[in-house]
Enzyme design. Structure first.
Site, PDB file in Angstrom:
ATOM      1  N   HIS A 162     -11.166  44.993 -24.139  1.00 16.29           N
ATOM      2  CA  HIS A 162      -9.860  44.989 -23.422  1.00 16.29           C
ATOM      3  C   HIS A 162      -9.986  44.286 -22.068  1.00 16.29           C
ATOM      4  O   HIS A 162      -9.169  43.470 -21.670  1.00 16.29           O
ATOM      5  CB  HIS A 162      -9.450  46.451 -23.243  1.00 16.29           C
ATOM      6  N   LEU A 204      -9.855  45.687 -12.164  1.00 12.80           N
ATOM      7  CA  LEU A 204     -10.209  45.806 -13.586  1.00 12.80           C
ATOM      8  C   LEU A 204     -11.655  46.293 -13.660  1.00 12.80           C
ATOM      9  O   LEU A 204     -12.532  45.713 -13.017  1.00 12.80           O
ATOM     10  CB  LEU A 204     -10.093  44.454 -14.283  1.00 12.80           C
ATOM     11  N   ILE A 205     -11.885  47.372 -14.399  1.00  8.04           N
ATOM     12  CA  ILE A 205     -13.260  47.874 -14.571  1.00  8.04           C
ATOM     13  C   ILE A 205     -13.563  47.902 -16.060  1.00  8.04           C
ATOM     14  O   ILE A 205     -12.809  48.487 -16.844  1.00  8.04           O
ATOM     15  CB  ILE A 205     -13.427  49.277 -13.962  1.00  8.04           C
TER      16      ILE A 205
END
Ligand SMILES: O=c1[nH]c(NC[C@H](O)[C@H](O)[C@H](O)CO)c([N+](=O)[O-])c(=O)[nH]1
Length: 169
Positions: A101, A94-95
């Site tokens: 989000h 996840l970045i």
């Protein structure tokens, strides 16, 4: 300032992974980074703990948000069969972008993976990088050009063998 070992040290116990059955569920987001993490975990399990390559099942899903459901479904399906998994590793990257989000997915995935592990009785290793930028993700997959780079997939492979062997007892 007192110096200390940053990160995890391998257990002093010698774990024999030769009879372990491992499931790796990984995402297809940020794929080159995910691929390096998966390789780090699989190579560590086979080379350091004698886990048989044929006993490592690898499945992919779209993104990290799908990891808990996929892990739950695959554990359930395997229990219906004769052989089932001693341990699962969920791998994703996840970045953070410019919206919230990232935070919602990271929280949901972390809680979801913990719940699957406790509900199923099968240890599920949390192999999801939650990074604030691309450099952090590359470094933690052993990529990029910083000296401090380290492939966290190695740590997840070691953790998986330890938890899998202990789960067999
Ligand atoms: O695995 C990831 N999924 C991401 N989003 C997709 C998400 O995991 C689900 O697949 C999607 O929301 C559909 O359920 C990411 N971002 O949005 O940035 C990300 O960085 N990594």
């Amino acid at each position: 300032m007192t110096s200390f070992t940053k990160g995890v040290i391998p257990s002093t116990e010698k774990f024999d992974g030769s009879s372990l059955r491992v499931l790796i569920v990984h995402t297809r987001w940020n794929y080159e980074i995910v691929e390096a993490l998966v390789r780090g975990a699989t190579e560590t399990m086979t080379s350091e703990y004698n886990v048989k390559a044929e006993n490592i099942s690898i499945q992919s899903v779209s993104g990290s948000y799908e990891l808990p459901f996929a892990a739950q479904s695959l554990i359930k399906a395997s229990k219906m069969g004769t052989q089932w998994f001693n341990v699962v590793i969920c791998i994703g990257v996840l970045i953070k972008g410019s919206t919230m989000h990232f935070e919602y997915i990271a929280e949901a995935v972390s809680q979801g993976i913990m719940r699957v592990s406790l509900d199923s009785g099968v240890p599920v290793v949390f192999g999801v990088l939650t990074c604030l930028n691309d450099e952090q993700a590359l470094e933690r997959a052993g990529l990029g050009d910083r000296e401090s780079k380290h492939n966290h997939g190695i740590d997840w492979g070691r953790c998986a063998v330890e938890m899998g062997v202990k789960n067999c007892k």
